[in-house]
Write a protein that holds these residues in place. Structure first.
Motif, PDB file in Angstrom:
ATOM      1  N   SER A  33     -46.867 -14.031  11.436  1.00  0.00           N
ATOM      2  CA  SER A  33     -46.388 -14.099  10.054  1.00  0.00           C
ATOM      3  C   SER A  33     -47.112 -13.104   9.147  1.00  0.00           C
ATOM      4  O   SER A  33     -47.131 -13.268   7.936  1.00  0.00           O
ATOM      5  CB  SER A  33     -46.582 -15.522   9.511  1.00  0.00           C
ATOM      6  OG  SER A  33     -47.952 -15.902   9.603  1.00  0.00           O
ATOM      7  N   GLY A  34     -47.718 -12.096   9.739  1.00  0.00           N
ATOM      8  CA  GLY A  34     -48.492 -11.147   8.957  1.00  0.00           C
ATOM      9  C   GLY A  34     -47.626 -10.117   8.248  1.00  0.00           C
ATOM     10  O   GLY A  34     -46.400 -10.116   8.324  1.00  0.00           O
ATOM     11  N   ASP A  35     -48.287  -9.206   7.559  1.00  0.00           N
ATOM     12  CA  ASP A  35     -47.637  -8.112   6.849  1.00  0.00           C
ATOM     13  C   ASP A  35     -46.877  -7.240   7.853  1.00  0.00           C
ATOM     14  O   ASP A  35     -47.444  -6.808   8.854  1.00  0.00           O
ATOM     15  CB  ASP A  35     -48.728  -7.296   6.150  1.00  0.00           C
ATOM     16  CG  ASP A  35     -48.172  -6.164   5.305  1.00  0.00           C
ATOM     17  OD1 ASP A  35     -47.025  -5.741   5.542  1.00  0.00           O
ATOM     18  OD2 ASP A  35     -48.900  -5.699   4.419  1.00  0.00           O
ATOM     19  N   PRO A  36     -45.592  -6.939   7.599  1.00  0.00           N
ATOM     20  CA  PRO A  36     -44.843  -6.082   8.522  1.00  0.00           C
ATOM     21  C   PRO A  36     -45.516  -4.732   8.776  1.00  0.00           C
ATOM     22  O   PRO A  36     -45.496  -4.223   9.902  1.00  0.00           O
ATOM     23  CB  PRO A  36     -43.501  -5.905   7.806  1.00  0.00           C
ATOM     24  CG  PRO A  36     -43.349  -7.143   6.986  1.00  0.00           C
ATOM     25  CD  PRO A  36     -44.736  -7.474   6.523  1.00  0.00           C
ATOM     26  N   HIS A  37     -46.118  -4.155   7.751  1.00  0.00           N
ATOM     27  CA  HIS A  37     -46.812  -2.875   7.920  1.00  0.00           C
ATOM     28  C   HIS A  37     -47.993  -3.027   8.880  1.00  0.00           C
ATOM     29  O   HIS A  37     -48.305  -2.119   9.652  1.00  0.00           O
ATOM     30  CB  HIS A  37     -47.290  -2.345   6.571  1.00  0.00           C
ATOM     31  CG  HIS A  37     -46.178  -2.032   5.616  1.00  0.00           C
ATOM     32  ND1 HIS A  37     -45.297  -0.991   5.814  1.00  0.00           N
ATOM     33  CD2 HIS A  37     -45.787  -2.643   4.473  1.00  0.00           C
ATOM     34  CE1 HIS A  37     -44.421  -0.953   4.829  1.00  0.00           C
ATOM     35  NE2 HIS A  37     -44.687  -1.949   4.004  1.00  0.00           N
ATOM     36  N   GLU A  38     -48.627  -4.193   8.813  1.00  0.00           N
ATOM     37  CA  GLU A  38     -49.760  -4.465   9.700  1.00  0.00           C
ATOM     38  C   GLU A  38     -49.302  -4.566  11.151  1.00  0.00           C
ATOM     39  O   GLU A  38     -49.969  -4.061  12.066  1.00  0.00           O
ATOM     40  CB  GLU A  38     -50.428  -5.769   9.260  1.00  0.00           C
ATOM     41  CG  GLU A  38     -51.613  -6.213  10.082  1.00  0.00           C
ATOM     42  CD  GLU A  38     -52.118  -7.552   9.610  1.00  0.00           C
ATOM     43  OE1 GLU A  38     -52.053  -8.525  10.392  1.00  0.00           O
ATOM     44  OE2 GLU A  38     -52.560  -7.633   8.448  1.00  0.00           O
ATOM     45  N   LEU A  39     -48.147  -5.181  11.371  1.00  0.00           N
ATOM     46  CA  LEU A  39     -47.607  -5.311  12.725  1.00  0.00           C
ATOM     47  C   LEU A  39     -47.293  -3.931  13.313  1.00  0.00           C
ATOM     48  O   LEU A  39     -47.642  -3.633  14.459  1.00  0.00           O
ATOM     49  CB  LEU A  39     -46.352  -6.180  12.709  1.00  0.00           C
ATOM     50  CG  LEU A  39     -45.696  -6.470  14.061  1.00  0.00           C
ATOM     51  CD1 LEU A  39     -46.657  -7.213  14.984  1.00  0.00           C
ATOM     52  CD2 LEU A  39     -44.424  -7.284  13.868  1.00  0.00           C
ATOM     53  N   ILE A  40     -46.667  -3.090  12.518  1.00  0.00           N
ATOM     54  CA  ILE A  40     -46.356  -1.736  12.977  1.00  0.00           C
ATOM     55  C   ILE A  40     -47.630  -0.950  13.231  1.00  0.00           C
ATOM     56  O   ILE A  40     -47.769  -0.263  14.260  1.00  0.00           O
ATOM     57  CB  ILE A  40     -45.463  -1.020  11.943  1.00  0.00           C
ATOM     58  CG1 ILE A  40     -44.073  -1.655  11.930  1.00  0.00           C
ATOM     59  CG2 ILE A  40     -45.365   0.473  12.248  1.00  0.00           C
ATOM     60  CD1 ILE A  40     -43.171  -1.147  10.810  1.00  0.00           C
ATOM     61  N   ALA A  41     -48.595  -1.048  12.307  1.00  0.00           N
ATOM     62  CA  ALA A  41     -49.862  -0.328  12.475  1.00  0.00           C
ATOM     63  C   ALA A  41     -50.581  -0.801  13.729  1.00  0.00           C
ATOM     64  O   ALA A  41     -51.188   0.003  14.458  1.00  0.00           O
ATOM     65  CB  ALA A  41     -50.744  -0.545  11.247  1.00  0.00           C
ATOM     66  N   GLY A  42     -50.510  -2.103  13.999  1.00  0.00           N
ATOM     67  CA  GLY A  42     -51.169  -2.638  15.183  1.00  0.00           C
ATOM     68  C   GLY A  42     -50.554  -2.116  16.464  1.00  0.00           C
ATOM     69  O   GLY A  42     -51.267  -1.718  17.394  1.00  0.00           O
ATOM     70  N   VAL A  43     -49.234  -2.088  16.530  1.00  0.00           N
ATOM     71  CA  VAL A  43     -48.551  -1.573  17.723  1.00  0.00           C
ATOM     72  C   VAL A  43     -48.886  -0.103  17.922  1.00  0.00           C
ATOM     73  O   VAL A  43     -49.166   0.344  19.043  1.00  0.00           O
ATOM     74  CB  VAL A  43     -47.027  -1.773  17.605  1.00  0.00           C
ATOM     75  CG1 VAL A  43     -46.292  -0.980  18.693  1.00  0.00           C
ATOM     76  CG2 VAL A  43     -46.683  -3.254  17.717  1.00  0.00           C
ATOM     77  N   ARG A  44     -48.891   0.668  16.842  1.00  0.00           N
ATOM     78  CA  ARG A  44     -49.210   2.093  16.955  1.00  0.00           C
ATOM     79  C   ARG A  44     -50.656   2.298  17.416  1.00  0.00           C
ATOM     80  O   ARG A  44     -50.934   3.157  18.255  1.00  0.00           O
ATOM     81  CB  ARG A  44     -48.986   2.795  15.606  1.00  0.00           C
ATOM     82  CG  ARG A  44     -47.514   3.039  15.309  1.00  0.00           C
ATOM     83  CD  ARG A  44     -47.316   4.021  14.171  1.00  0.00           C
ATOM     84  NE  ARG A  44     -45.962   4.577  14.200  1.00  0.00           N
ATOM     85  CZ  ARG A  44     -45.593   5.585  14.940  1.00  0.00           C
ATOM     86  NH1 ARG A  44     -46.474   6.180  15.743  1.00  0.00           N
ATOM     87  NH2 ARG A  44     -44.353   6.041  14.916  1.00  0.00           N
ATOM     88  N   ALA A  45     -51.581   1.521  16.865  1.00  0.00           N
ATOM     89  CA  ALA A  45     -52.984   1.656  17.248  1.00  0.00           C
ATOM     90  C   ALA A  45     -53.186   1.303  18.718  1.00  0.00           C
ATOM     91  O   ALA A  45     -53.877   2.020  19.454  1.00  0.00           O
ATOM     92  CB  ALA A  45     -53.849   0.768  16.361  1.00  0.00           C
ATOM     93  N   ILE A  46     -52.578   0.216  19.154  1.00  0.00           N
ATOM     94  CA  ILE A  46     -52.741  -0.234  20.541  1.00  0.00           C
ATOM     95  C   ILE A  46     -52.108   0.766  21.499  1.00  0.00           C
ATOM     96  O   ILE A  46     -52.669   1.077  22.555  1.00  0.00           O
ATOM     97  CB  ILE A  46     -52.149  -1.644  20.705  1.00  0.00           C
ATOM     98  CG1 ILE A  46     -53.026  -2.657  19.948  1.00  0.00           C
ATOM     99  CG2 ILE A  46     -52.033  -2.028  22.172  1.00  0.00           C
ATOM    100  CD1 ILE A  46     -52.372  -3.989  19.726  1.00  0.00           C
ATOM    101  N   ALA A  47     -50.951   1.314  21.137  1.00  0.00           N
ATOM    102  CA  ALA A  47     -50.308   2.322  21.975  1.00  0.00           C
ATOM    103  C   ALA A  47     -51.173   3.568  22.091  1.00  0.00           C
ATOM    104  O   ALA A  47     -51.140   4.277  23.106  1.00  0.00           O
ATOM    105  CB  ALA A  47     -48.940   2.681  21.409  1.00  0.00           C
TER     106      ALA A  47
END
Length: 218
Positions: free
Chosen positions: A105-119
């Motif tokens: 349920s977090g910030d959508p920008h945070e979810l995208i940033a997390g996926v990009r960082a992990i990738a």
């Protein structure tokens, strides 16, 4: 293009996460699973860059799926989709090789940033859950902080700088830009740091950085 596998037994959750990720033209959800067995099978067939797994799924839970995907498809980074009520699972997910924890349920920008960082090879802890992760693993926090500082003291000054930025969730490329190094040099530093600290992955190193006070500048 970052290829993502999304696994959650709730169709509405999958739809919501997929919609958020699809807003980034550099991310593509290539497969979806409703249970752990399906997630492992799809990871083997699609070879995604990142697998996002819910913890509670039928047939094979997310934690078991983390370990299985890491064994079967080691180049796929795995992140756990979590809620505040699932802290007890964090230590096992880390031990099984999870690269991050993202809040459903977090910030959508945070979810995208997390996926990009992990990738990109970085660890990523959702800021709202990071302190809870540390608390879950801490036990006696003062004693752990003291042990963490002693372990970190064995690193060189430059290695501590790199570790602090790993703890802040930066990727190798971002660390390289921050410290005016080549990305290959940073990769070498990170590998050395993991070996010297005797930790399995960047998430464990990031938590150690937080416990030692490096990630917040102490």
């Amino acid at each position: 293009m970052i290829r993502v596998l999304l696994a959650d037994d709730e169709a509405t959750v999958r739809a919501g996460v997929r919609a958020i990720l699809s807003a980034d033209p550099g991310i593509e959800v290539v497969a979806e699973a409703a249970d752990g067995h399906e997630a492992v099978a799809l990871a083997r067939s699609h070879r995604p860059h990142v697998a996002l797994l819910d913890i509670r799924m039928p047939r094979l839970d997310g934690l078991a799926a983390v370990a299985e995907i890491r064994r079967a498809v080691p180049r796929t980074a795995v992140a756990v989709l979590t809620t505040f009520g699932e802290d007890a699972y964090i230590a096992r997910a880390l031990a099984d090789g999870a690269s991050g924890f993202l809040l459903k349920s977090g910030d959508p920008h945070e979810l995208i940033a997390g996926v990009r960082a992990i990738a990109d090879g970085a660890a990523f802890l959702s800021p709202r859950v990071a302190q809870r992760v540390i608390t879950e693993l801490s036990g006696d926090r003062l004693a752990r902080a003291d042990r963490a500082r002693r372990r970190v003291a064995a690193l060189t000054g430059r290695e501590r700088e790199v570790l602090a930025l790993v703890g802040a969730g930066l990727s190798n490329a971002e660390i390289a830009r921050r410290l005016f190094l080549t990305e290959g040099t940073v990769k070498s530093y990170v590998s050395t740091i993991l070996n010297r600290l005797d930790v399995r992955n960047r998430v464990q190193a990031a938590i150690l950085a937080h416990e030692a006070g490096l990630a917040d500048g102490r």
